[in-house]
Design an enzyme around this catalytic site. Structure first.
Site, PDB file in Angstrom:
ATOM      1  N   CYS A 156     -95.031 -52.031 -51.163  1.00  0.00           N
ATOM      2  CA  CYS A 156     -96.476 -51.939 -51.393  1.00  0.00           C
ATOM      3  C   CYS A 156     -96.712 -50.849 -52.431  1.00  0.00           C
ATOM      4  O   CYS A 156     -96.435 -49.671 -52.189  1.00  0.00           O
ATOM      5  CB  CYS A 156     -97.184 -51.627 -50.078  1.00  0.00           C
ATOM      6  SG  CYS A 156     -98.987 -51.565 -50.212  1.00  0.00           S
ATOM      7  N   CYS A 211    -114.562 -49.312 -49.459  1.00  0.00           N
ATOM      8  CA  CYS A 211    -114.490 -50.227 -48.327  1.00  0.00           C
ATOM      9  C   CYS A 211    -114.467 -49.400 -47.043  1.00  0.00           C
ATOM     10  O   CYS A 211    -113.616 -48.534 -46.861  1.00  0.00           O
ATOM     11  CB  CYS A 211    -113.251 -51.113 -48.437  1.00  0.00           C
ATOM     12  SG  CYS A 211    -113.238 -52.126 -49.938  1.00  0.00           S
ATOM     13  N   CYS A 229    -111.333 -48.785 -44.740  1.00  0.00           N
ATOM     14  CA  CYS A 229    -110.101 -48.389 -45.415  1.00  0.00           C
ATOM     15  C   CYS A 229    -110.061 -46.880 -45.633  1.00  0.00           C
ATOM     16  O   CYS A 229    -111.006 -46.294 -46.187  1.00  0.00           O
ATOM     17  CB  CYS A 229    -109.997 -49.113 -46.762  1.00  0.00           C
ATOM     18  SG  CYS A 229    -108.516 -48.705 -47.705  1.00  0.00           S
TER      19      CYS A 229
END
Length: 419
Positions: free
Chosen positions: A137, A148, A151
């Site tokens: 990742c 967001c 998050c």
């Protein structure tokens, strides 16, 4: 050397005052870092350093192979270069890697690295091993443009975009750590001064897949993400197939078609809700590019087929987006836009300061069943790396905690920038 740069699209938030981050960062010792440079860029560096065009073209091809296929950082080990040339390069060039501030290993085998750039900025990358694959990742920004609400990275200010070298450097560092470079050495019959060394061999890889799902919104750093991924996909370098690379976006609609045309990797979309009000809260970018506009861009995404389905990421949040009606609406929307798609259901991963809770396991299973019954694949992703804050939505390079009031104020600032 500073590469020619194209203007980046405007992005909201507190950003680096430098309009376009340099692809090659000047060093105090005057040497040029080759990491993240393409063959033409390496050739230009060599010409600027004094090689003629023919020599620069040949040496750039050799260097590209050593840098990205072999993972070599020591010019003395580049055995198909004449020894005087190796010394000449070592005086003028360097092959960098991100500085590792901290490396952690989860109880489930997930690895997380906290990295630091030459200008002192921190960012993270995560490696997730599975039985049949290993996924890296990768981050694209220091901080994040967006806010967001589920998050952890979204609570950070955007500091700046990562350069191609900093993006590719994450892949290189992961392969270093996993010991996945070809063994042995390579000699060239065309160089009389090259060492007489055996041919190399390649082995099976642990790192098989890359997801651009780390810190940042990749499509707000489009040029640098594109250039980095082209190096990763180059057959003479890292040679990772585009089918094994996925780029995730929160829905930057104007850039999605370009991503399909110029990069051509798999697309994942952070959907997380199926109604305007809920998605406006969870993914405020929805106020700029709504659900229907986003899904139409998905339908128009170049290369999307049954064999290369678009992935919708859907974080399961208790009493927010996890009802039976939400599942049925998700199926309806995907059918309405005739999308070849699958849905990844992600149990919400908690972090300090959040007000959200993860949906109960039976609620997640029920949601998945409804979507499956609608003819759409909806597997539940097993959380990985929660104990080291490496799971989806948990990445954040700064360790300080923010109060709810501070998070709300930061979200309001970002939203005002979005307009």
């Amino acid at each position: 050397m500073q590469t020619a740069a194209t203007p980046l699209m405007p992005i909201p938030g507190a950003i680096d005052p430098v309009p376009v981050p340099r692809a090659v960062t000047p060093r105090e010792d005057g040497r040029v870092d080759l990491m993240g440079l393409s063959r033409p860029q390496i050739k230009a560096v060599l010409e600027e350093a004094g090689l003629d065009t023919k020599q620069a073209k040949l040496r750039s091809k050799q260097l590209f192979h050593w840098l990205y296929h072999r993972g070599e950082t020591d010019f003395d080990a580049m055995t198909d270069l004449a020894k005087p040339m190796r010394g000449w390069m070592a005086e003028r060039l360097i092959v960098g890697r991100p500085q590792v501030v901290e490396a952690q290993v989860s109880s489930d085998g997930t690895r997380k690295w906290l990295l630091r750039s030459d200008d002192g900025q921190d960012y993270e990358m995560v490696f997730i091993p599975d039985a049949d694959r290993g996924t890296l990742c990768v981050s694209s920004q220091v901080g994040c443009t967006l806010n967001c609400r589920f998050c952890h990275t979204g609570t950070m200010r955007l500091v700046r975009n990562l350069t191609p070298g900093e993006i590719v450097g994450q892949v290189m560092l992961a392969r270093d750590a996993l010991g996945e470079w070809p063994r042995g050495s390579m000699a060239s019959a065309n160089d009389d001064e090259a060492d007489d060394t055996p041919q190399y061999t390649t082995d099976g890889r642990m790192l098989t897949n890359i997801v651009m799902m780390g810190m940042g919104e990749p499509l707000y750093n489009f040029d640098h993400v594109r250039d980095a991924l082209k190096i990763v996909m180059d057959g003479d370098g890292l040679a990772l197939s585009r089918r094994r690379i996925t780029l995730s976006t929160s829905g930057v609609v104007p850039m999605m078609a370009r991503a399909g045309e110029e990069i051509g990797v798999n697309l994942a979309v952070s959907l997380h809700a199926v109604t305007k009000d809920v998605r406006d809260e969870l993914v405020p970018l929805n106020k700029k590019y709504g659900i229907e506009e986003l899904l139409q861009a998905c339908a128009d995404y170049p290369g999307a087929t049954n064999a290369r389905r678009i992935t919708f990421e859907y974080v399961m949040i208790k009493d927010k987006n996890d009802s039976d009606d939400d599942a049925r609406e998700l199926v309806r929307l995907i059918r309405q836009f005739k999308l070849s798609a699958k849905v990844n259901l992600i149990p919400f991963n908690p972090w300090p300061g959040t007000d959200y809770e993860c949906s109960a396991p039976d609620r997640i299973r029920r949601f998945s069943e409804i979507v499956f019954q609608g003819g759409i694949s909806a597997p539940v992703r097993t959380p990985r790396g929660r104990d080291i804050m490496a799971a989806c939505g948990q990445l954040k390079s700064a360790s300080e905690k923010k109060s709810r009031a501070e998070l709300d104020r930061l979200a309001a600032e970002k939203q005002a920038a979005l307009g």
